[in-house]
Design an enzyme around this catalytic site. Sequence first.
Site, PDB file in Angstrom:
ATOM      1  N   HIS A  18     -11.415  34.476 -48.928  1.00  9.98           N
ATOM      2  CA  HIS A  18     -12.264  33.660 -48.037  1.00  9.98           C
ATOM      3  C   HIS A  18     -13.401  34.480 -47.425  1.00  9.98           C
ATOM      4  O   HIS A  18     -13.811  34.220 -46.302  1.00  9.98           O
ATOM      5  CB  HIS A  18     -11.422  33.040 -46.912  1.00  9.98           C
ATOM      6  CG  HIS A  18     -10.539  31.919 -47.371  1.00  9.98           C
ATOM      7  ND1 HIS A  18     -10.936  30.605 -47.353  1.00  9.98           N
ATOM      8  CD2 HIS A  18      -9.277  31.912 -47.869  1.00  9.98           C
ATOM      9  CE1 HIS A  18      -9.968  29.834 -47.811  1.00  9.98           C
ATOM     10  NE2 HIS A  18      -8.945  30.598 -48.136  1.00  9.98           N
TER      11      HIS A  18
ATOM     12  N   ASP B  74      -4.547  33.958 -46.376  1.00 14.24           N
ATOM     13  CA  ASP B  74      -4.140  32.815 -47.197  1.00 14.24           C
ATOM     14  C   ASP B  74      -4.911  32.773 -48.505  1.00 14.24           C
ATOM     15  O   ASP B  74      -6.013  33.288 -48.631  1.00 14.24           O
ATOM     16  CB  ASP B  74      -4.369  31.500 -46.430  1.00 14.24           C
ATOM     17  CG  ASP B  74      -5.822  31.346 -46.005  1.00 14.24           C
ATOM     18  OD1 ASP B  74      -6.438  32.371 -45.618  1.00 14.24           O
ATOM     19  OD2 ASP B  74      -6.359  30.229 -46.074  1.00 14.24           O
ATOM     20  N   GLU B  75      -4.302  32.136 -49.459  1.00 15.58           N
ATOM     21  CA  GLU B  75      -4.957  31.770 -50.719  1.00 15.58           C
ATOM     22  C   GLU B  75      -5.610  32.950 -51.436  1.00 15.58           C
ATOM     23  O   GLU B  75      -6.676  32.805 -52.044  1.00 15.58           O
ATOM     24  CB  GLU B  75      -5.996  30.658 -50.467  1.00 15.58           C
ATOM     25  CG  GLU B  75      -5.360  29.403 -49.898  1.00 15.58           C
ATOM     26  CD  GLU B  75      -6.355  28.279 -49.647  1.00 15.58           C
ATOM     27  OE1 GLU B  75      -6.008  27.130 -49.939  1.00 15.58           O
ATOM     28  OE2 GLU B  75      -7.464  28.557 -49.150  1.00 15.58           O
ATOM     29  N   VAL B  76      -4.994  34.090 -51.359  1.00 13.57           N
ATOM     30  CA  VAL B  76      -5.531  35.267 -52.041  1.00 13.57           C
ATOM     31  C   VAL B  76      -5.511  35.070 -53.553  1.00 13.57           C
ATOM     32  O   VAL B  76      -6.439  35.458 -54.270  1.00 13.57           O
ATOM     33  CB  VAL B  76      -4.712  36.515 -51.647  1.00 13.57           C
ATOM     34  CG1 VAL B  76      -5.144  37.723 -52.459  1.00 13.57           C
ATOM     35  CG2 VAL B  76      -4.861  36.787 -50.155  1.00 13.57           C
TER      36      VAL B  76
END
Lengths: 513, 513
Positions: free
Chosen positions: B186, B247-249
Amino acid sequence: MFPDGVTSSGAQGTLTNLSVQVGTSCPLGVPQMEMNETYQLIVSPDNSQAVITAQEVWGALRGLETFSHLVFNSAPNTYQVRSANVVDHPRFPHRGILLDTARHFLPVGMILRNLDLMAQNKFNVFHWHIVDTEAFPYESVAFPDLSKKGAYTPNHVYHQADIKRVIAYARLRGIRVIVEFDTPGHMGSWGLGQPGLLSDCFYDNKTVNPLKNIVDPTKNETWSFLTTLFNEILSVFPDNYIHMGGDEVLENVKTCWLNNPQVQNYMNQKGYGTDYTQLENEYFNKLLNMVQGARNNTKVVVWQEVLDNNVNAPGAIAHVWKGNTSTEMMEEMANVTKAGHYAILSSCWYLNYIKYGNDWGYINNSWVRERGMYYQCDPTGFDGTDQQKSLVLGGEAVMWAEFVDATNLIPRLWPRASAAGERLWSDPAQTTSADLAWPRLHEFRCRMLRRGYPVEPPNLPSYCPQPWDPDYDFDDVSNTMSTTTPSGAAALVASSLLSISNAVILFLAVRLC
Amino acid sequence: MFPDGVTSSGAQGTLTNLSVQVGTSCPLGVPQMEMNETYQLIVSPDNSQAVITAQEVWGALRGLETFSHLVFNSAPNTYQVRSANVVDHPRFPHRGILLDTARHFLPVGMILRNLDLMAQNKFNVFHWHIVDTEAFPYESVAFPDLSKKGAYTPNHVYHQADIKRVIAYARLRGIRVIVEFDTPGHMGSWGLGQPGLLSDCFYDNKTVNPLKNIVDPTKNETWSFLTTLFNEILSVFPDNYIHMGGDEVLENVKTCWLNNPQVQNYMNQKGYGTDYTQLENEYFNKLLNMVQGARNNTKVVVWQEVLDNNVNAPGAIAHVWKGNTSTEMMEEMANVTKAGHYAILSSCWYLNYIKYGNDWGYINNSWVRERGMYYQCDPTGFDGTDQQKSLVLGGEAVMWAEFVDATNLIPRLWPRASAAGERLWSDPAQTTSADLAWPRLHEFRCRMLRRGYPVEPPNLPSYCPQPWDPDYDFDDVSNTMSTTTPSGAAALVASSLLSISNAVILFLAVRLC
C-alpha cells in the site's frame, strides 16, 4: 494537458458579451410537455462572440447551462471559455426525477436545491410523490384535516405558499412539476383526516386488520371527496399532466376489498364476483374521467399496472417500474407500447437502491435493478416497431425515501442521477460507453461541487483539482456532460479558447424571463 | 406518552447546578489506552442536585455526555432533565473509528466534526489511515517531497499545524489519535517523493510492471529513510500506539519481490528461497524493533496478517479484518487470541460497504460482511477461554474511502457507527436486541441531528419530532444510547423529571481541562 498549441494563458481573444436570442416572447405560464428545448450555441474565436439562439426560452435556458459548462477557471480569478458550435436538442421530452416526501419529509429548501441540480443536468420534470401511506404533508384548502391529522407533525407540511414557491422556482429553470396523488392504494395517511374514505379491512370475515391503505370506491361520499380534492389539486399544480398513481393495489385487495362485506356486496351487484380488476378499472375509469374533465387539457400519468389491466385511458402515459432484470424491464416497455400506450421508464433507475461501488455505470455484468449500471439503460432498448418506440417519452430516476431525507438526499442522488440524465438527453449512439462517460462525469461532479452542492464521488479514489492545477486534463472534458447531441452537430473547437470577462459570468445568474 | 404521573410540565424541582468531581488533576498529555473512563452520574429529584464523579477527567467527559442525553427540550425554551443514578464504565478500552484520508482527502474541519460525533457516541480512538497507495497527504518535515509529490495537490495536504489541531481537538473529547502508516504494501504514493524506496516490479523476468506498491526491504537506504521518518512520526503523534499496517502484502509479492532479481538475490543469500513470509517477517522484526526503540512505551497495532505470519512482536495488537461470514470472523478472533495476541475487531464493521435498508441492525439473517447487522457483532463472541477473551481490547468501525469524501462521510457513517459504538461500550447482556435498540437509535439520531450533524435516517419511514410534540415518546428513550452499563447499575428514575436552568445547559459547552 492542453490541446495542441494551446496553453492555459493562450486565449485567442476576450469574450465580453453573450447574446441570447429567443424566437418567441416569454411565456406567462409554466413549461409543458410540448416545450421546445432546442438551442444553438456559438462561441466563436474569430470575432470573440457568443450567441445562444432558441425558438423558446426553455431552449435558451439549456443553452445557458451548456455555455456554463464550457467555462473554465483556468487560473485564479481568470476564466476562459471553450469555443464551440453546438446545435442541440433533447432526445426525450420527459426527463424526470421523482422525490418522495411522504416516507421522509423534505424541507422546501432541499427541494429547491435539487431543482438547481436538475437544471444543471438538463432534467425537466420534477415528479413530486407528495403523499403516501406514511404521511400526508400536502395542505389542502378544502380538507385541512388531511395534513393536520395525516402529516407527521405541523412542521412537516407543505403549505400552499410552499408549493407555489416550488412551482415558480422550477419554472424559472424550465422544469415541470408533476404531482402524484397515489390512489387507490398507498392511502393510509389519507384516512386519518378523512374518516370513512378508506375501506375497512379484515383478515377473515370477522377479524379486523387495522392497517387501512386503500380507498373504498363504492361510497358516494368517496366520490364527492375525490372530486373536490382533485379539483383543488388541478388548480394548484398547473402542469397539464397529473400522476394518478395506481401501483401495488393488489397488496390490499384481499383484506380490504374482497374480505370487506360492503365492498363484496357492491362487486356482486355489479357482477364482478371476486375479480378485483373490474372494480379497480371502474374506479380508474371514473377517476380519470373526472380528472380529465375538471380542467381543459388535463392528461394523466399512471403506474403501469393501471394500463396493464386495460383501463380505458386514451393518451395516458404508462409509468413503467416493473422488471428486475434488463430483459424483464425491456419486456415491460415492449408490452406497454405494443398496447399503444405512451411510456416513461423508471425500472432501471431506482436510485434509492444503493450498493458499494461506482454503480452509476458499473458493478456487475448482469444488469439487474439492484445493481446499478444506470448508464447502460436505454428506454427504447426493446424489441419493437418504430411506432412503438415513438411512444417512449423518456424516463425518470426515482428516489424513494424510506431511508432518505434532507441529510443524505443530495450526495445519494447526485451524480448518480447524472448518468440517467445524459442517457435521457443525448444521442444514444454517443452515450453507450460508461468508460467514455467517466471523465465527463468526474469533471461534471467537480463542477457541481464547486457550485456548492455536496454531490458524492462517483469514482474510485480521486479528487477535484482546482481547474488551474497542472494535472487538470482539458482533453477529458472536451465533451461536457449532457451536451452531446442527437444530430451529432456538436462541435467543440477544443483548440480554441477565449478569455471571458466578469460581465459574462455574472450574466449567467440573471433571469431571462 | 409520559411515565405514569408525570407530565411535561410536571417537574419536581429545578436543577441549577451540575457538579463535576474528578479525583485526579487534569493530565497534561493525551489520553492513552489505560485511561479511566468510569464515572458516576446522579441527578437527584430529592435535593435537585446533579453530580458527576470520576477518577479521571476522561470519565467525567463520558458522564457529561450521558448527562446531556438525559436533557430534554420538553417545551419551546424549556429544558428538563431525567433523574438518574448511573454507575458506568466501558466494556472495552479500544473503541475506534477508522477514517481513510488517502483514497479521498478529508478537510480538517470534517475530521473535527467527526470527532464531535465520536465523542457523542463514546468512541475513544480515531484511527487515522492517513496515507495509502493513492495519495500521501502527510506533510513530513524530514521528507517534504513525500507530500509535495505524493499528495493529490498542494491543497490536499495535512500540514503539521493541521495534525496538531486534530490531536488537540481529539484530546479535549477524550479521543486518542492512532496514526497508521501502512507498510510494506500500500505504499505506491510514497515512491513518488522518495525514489528508490519501492521495489521494482516485473510481470516476468523482463517486462516491467510500472505499478510499484511495496517497499524494497533489502536496501540500506530504505532503512535510513524509514528510521528518520518514523522517528518524526512518533514525535508528532503522542499516542503510545502506532498502527504499522501490514495488510495485503501478498498482492505485490510475486511481481515486486519474487520477480525482482535484486530482491530475489537477497532472499537467496538469506536462504529464504521463494518464501516471502521470511522476508516479510525480517522486515517487520526490524521495523517494529526500530519503532519500539525510538520512543519509550511505544506499542504497535498491526493488521492481523503480520501476526498470523508469526512475526515476533510481543504486546502488539492484532487488528482483525478478515472473514466474510460471522463464523469466519469469529474463527479469526479465536485464532489470533489463541496465539496469545491482543486483538481488536473490524471485520464485522466495514461501514464502507453500503446496502439498501436499515443495515445497522437488520438486512439478512445470514450475517456476512457485506450485509450489515452491525449491532449483532460481539468481539468476544467466539469459542475460546476466558484468557483468550481477556485479550480482546475492542474494535473499530472502518470507513474506507474509495467512494467517500467530505460530501457524504457524515450521513454515510452515522448513525450506522452508533450501533457499533453501543456494542463496544455497553453490557453485552443489555445490548443483544436490535429491536430494543431501535427506539434508542432513533432518539439518538434525532439528538445528533438537532445538534447540527447531518446523520442519515436509520429506520424505515420516520421523522424527528420536536421533543415537545405530543407524540414524542419519553418511554422509548428511558435508556439513552450507550449508557447501559456493564455492571447493570444504571438506574434512570424515569418517573422523575427536573427542570433545568440555562446555567447547566451552558456548562456543557465549557472545557473541563
